[in-house]
Design a protein around this motif. Structure first.
Motif, PDB file in Angstrom:
ATOM      1  N   ALA A  55       0.918  -1.358   0.142  1.00 58.62           N
ATOM      2  CA  ALA A  55       0.374   0.076  -0.160  1.00 58.62           C
ATOM      3  C   ALA A  55       0.808   1.419   0.032  1.00 58.62           C
ATOM      4  N   GLN A  56       1.826   1.437   0.724  1.00 57.33           N
ATOM      5  CA  GLN A  56       2.742   2.163   0.692  1.00 57.33           C
ATOM      6  C   GLN A  56       3.495   2.640  -0.631  1.00 57.33           C
ATOM      7  N   ILE A  57       4.350   1.440  -0.906  1.00 58.99           N
ATOM      8  CA  ILE A  57       4.558   1.170  -2.659  1.00 58.99           C
ATOM      9  C   ILE A  57       3.880   1.732  -3.419  1.00 58.99           C
ATOM     10  N   LYS A  58       2.550   1.545  -3.326  1.00 59.41           N
ATOM     11  CA  LYS A  58       1.422   1.994  -4.334  1.00 59.41           C
ATOM     12  C   LYS A  58       1.637   3.487  -4.214  1.00 59.41           C
ATOM     13  N   GLN A  59       1.084   4.234  -3.412  1.00 57.56           N
ATOM     14  CA  GLN A  59       1.118   5.799  -2.786  1.00 57.56           C
ATOM     15  C   GLN A  59       2.328   6.142  -3.293  1.00 57.56           C
ATOM     16  N   PHE A  60       3.671   6.069  -3.251  1.00 51.61           N
ATOM     17  CA  PHE A  60       4.287   6.480  -3.315  1.00 51.61           C
ATOM     18  C   PHE A  60       5.166   6.944  -5.037  1.00 51.61           C
ATOM     19  N   GLY A 103      -2.413  16.398  -4.340  1.00 54.35           N
ATOM     20  CA  GLY A 103      -3.004  16.045  -3.295  1.00 54.35           C
ATOM     21  C   GLY A 103      -4.236  17.688  -3.930  1.00 54.35           C
ATOM     22  N   PRO A 104      -5.630  17.584  -3.347  1.00 57.60           N
ATOM     23  CA  PRO A 104      -6.759  18.119  -3.946  1.00 57.60           C
ATOM     24  C   PRO A 104      -6.246  20.205  -2.828  1.00 57.60           C
ATOM     25  N   ASN A 105      -5.053  20.435  -2.032  1.00 59.84           N
ATOM     26  CA  ASN A 105      -4.448  21.924  -2.098  1.00 59.84           C
ATOM     27  C   ASN A 105      -3.038  22.154  -2.824  1.00 59.84           C
ATOM     28  N   GLY A 106      -2.736  20.679  -3.579  1.00 58.89           N
ATOM     29  CA  GLY A 106      -1.768  21.088  -3.968  1.00 58.89           C
ATOM     30  C   GLY A 106      -0.764  20.761  -4.014  1.00 58.89           C
ATOM     31  N   GLU A 107      -0.739  19.457  -2.927  1.00 60.06           N
ATOM     32  CA  GLU A 107       0.351  19.059  -2.381  1.00 60.06           C
ATOM     33  C   GLU A 107       0.826  17.992  -3.319  1.00 60.06           C
ATOM     34  N   LYS A 108       2.135  18.018  -3.652  1.00 57.93           N
ATOM     35  CA  LYS A 108       2.911  16.770  -4.048  1.00 57.93           C
ATOM     36  C   LYS A 108       3.960  16.019  -3.285  1.00 57.93           C
ATOM     37  N   GLU A 165       5.106  12.603   4.272  1.00 61.06           N
ATOM     38  CA  GLU A 165       4.299  13.464   5.144  1.00 61.06           C
ATOM     39  C   GLU A 165       3.011  13.833   4.344  1.00 61.06           C
ATOM     40  N   ASN A 166       2.893  13.757   2.153  1.00 64.82           N
ATOM     41  CA  ASN A 166       1.851  13.690   1.770  1.00 64.82           C
ATOM     42  C   ASN A 166       1.719  12.908   0.830  1.00 64.82           C
ATOM     43  N   LEU A 167       2.007  12.352   1.014  1.00 63.62           N
ATOM     44  CA  LEU A 167       1.902  10.514   0.201  1.00 63.62           C
ATOM     45  C   LEU A 167       0.472   9.974   0.087  1.00 63.62           C
ATOM     46  N   GLY A 168      -0.265   9.773   0.964  1.00 60.85           N
ATOM     47  CA  GLY A 168      -1.481   9.503   2.048  1.00 60.85           C
ATOM     48  C   GLY A 168      -2.830  10.519   1.083  1.00 60.85           C
ATOM     49  N   VAL A 169      -2.429  11.724   0.976  1.00 63.22           N
ATOM     50  CA  VAL A 169      -3.427  12.987   0.317  1.00 63.22           C
ATOM     51  C   VAL A 169      -3.334  12.696  -1.120  1.00 63.22           C
ATOM     52  N   LEU A 170      -2.812  12.217  -1.984  1.00 64.91           N
ATOM     53  CA  LEU A 170      -2.634  12.507  -3.142  1.00 64.91           C
ATOM     54  C   LEU A 170      -3.155  12.002  -4.235  1.00 64.91           C
TER      55      LEU A 170
END
Length: 339
Positions: free
Chosen positions: A189-194, A203-208, A219-224
């Motif tokens: 799951a972490q690899i897929k997020q990465f 992310g919804p607020n421009g997170e990358k 720290e941003n991977l989970g919200v992308l």
């Protein structure tokens, strides 16, 4: 019109093969026209990618009459990922050197019954194909690199900490070489997020997920949100492939600067005289256009092209990239039928 693409979940045009190359197992994709082929093309991927990174390029090359070979390079996918001791010993890092890659590619060509090949590369794969041409000039007849400019071997070693003062766009490599990726990205799951983040998910607020001057923002991977460059099925296959050996093998390519330097002292006065196509991605932040200035001094028979994409040009503009490769091959490659 839907662009033709190899289905990563299974495609009758490709075979999944394995070979023992200089004592290590390699997985590679093999595709060949049914009635003989004009030449063999090896396509070499980079980080974080696998052989399927060339899924948009395999069909048109097949249609043009080429046999296509796409290895997972050392540390990736179904290929072995030899462990490396922590710094400062770095025992085993030589498995991830350009010289080792060149030897393994040469051996795979021998096992496939061909004395000469065309080489194509992207990212680390682009760096690899240049070095294969230097180490084994009689093996490579033509070469193309997507995004990766040629960097000539140096006679003086420059540590990465010094290099980033000249090329701050390489600062991220300090983090990749540090072990941070392996410590943060472990489960599937972490690899897929990465991977989703590295392939452009935001992310919804421009997170990358990534910045070339800082590295990965774990720290941003989970919200992308999902990247537009891969379908869900493709991303799942990628995550499964990276889960085989984890992330450690791939980042070893960022730890071998000194080994490559020592190996390449024998190459410092050589040029690459075969036909070369270099396709610059003009929005590539890791490999910006300025890095390719002066390449002609070392690659005199070079054709330059450009595409207005980020680093993932193979997926963002496959029709353009494929067209450039096709046009160049039609000019420089004289057909020779093989069976």
């Amino acid at each position: 019109m839907v662009l033709d693409c190899i289905n990563p979940a299974g495609d009758p045009r490709i075979s999944h093969c394995n070979a023992s190359l200089n004592g290590k197992n390699y997985h590679y994709l093999l595709a060949a026209p049914p009635r003989g082929y004009r030449a063999t093309i090896f396509l070499i991927h980079g980080w974080p990618d696998i052989s399927l990174g060339w899924r948009y390029q395999i069909p048109p090359l097949l249609q043009a009459g080429y046999r296509v070979v796409c290895p997972d390079i050392m540390g990736f996918g179904g290929t072995d990922a030899p462990p490396v001791s922590p710094p400062p010993s770095n025992e085993g890092i030589e498995y991830y050197s350009f010289k080792r890659a060149a030897e393994d590619i040469k051996e795979l060509a021998r096992q496939l019954g061909t004395e000469q090949i065309i080489l194509g590369g992207h990212d680390w794969g682009g760096a690899v194909v240049y070095k294969v041409a230097l180490y084994h000039p009689s093996l490579v007849t033509h070469l193309f690199s997507i995004c990766t400019p040629y960097t000539a071997p140096r006679s003086t070693y420059i540590p990465l900490q010094t290099m980033i003062k000249i090329l701050p766009n390489f600062t991220y490599q300090l983090q990749l070489a540090s072990g941070a990726v392996e410590s943060h990205v472990k489960t599937k799951a972490q690899i897929k997020q990465f991977l989703n983040g590295m392939y452009g998910g935001t992310g919804p607020n421009g997170e990358k997920a990534f910045d070339v001057r800082k590295g990965v923002f774990f720290e941003n991977l989970g919200v992308l949100r999902k990247t537009p460059l891969l379908g869900e099925e493709e991303l799942e296959v990628y995550a499964e492939e990276f889960s085989r050996n984890g992330m450690s093998g791939g980042v070893c390519w960022y730890r071998n600067r000194e080994v490559n330097f020592q190996d390449e002292l024998q190459l410092t006065k050589k040029t690459i005289d075969i036909p070369v196509l270099f396709v610059q991605a003009t929005k590539d932040e890791a490999l910006p256009p300025a890095m390719s200035e002066g390449m002609e001094e070392y690659v005199p028979n070079m054709t330059r092209k450009s595409v207005a994409t980020s680093h993932w040009a193979l997926w963002e503009a496959p029709e353009q990239v494929n067209g450039m490769i096709k046009e160049w091959l039609e000019k420089v490659d004289q057909p020779k039928s093989s069976l």
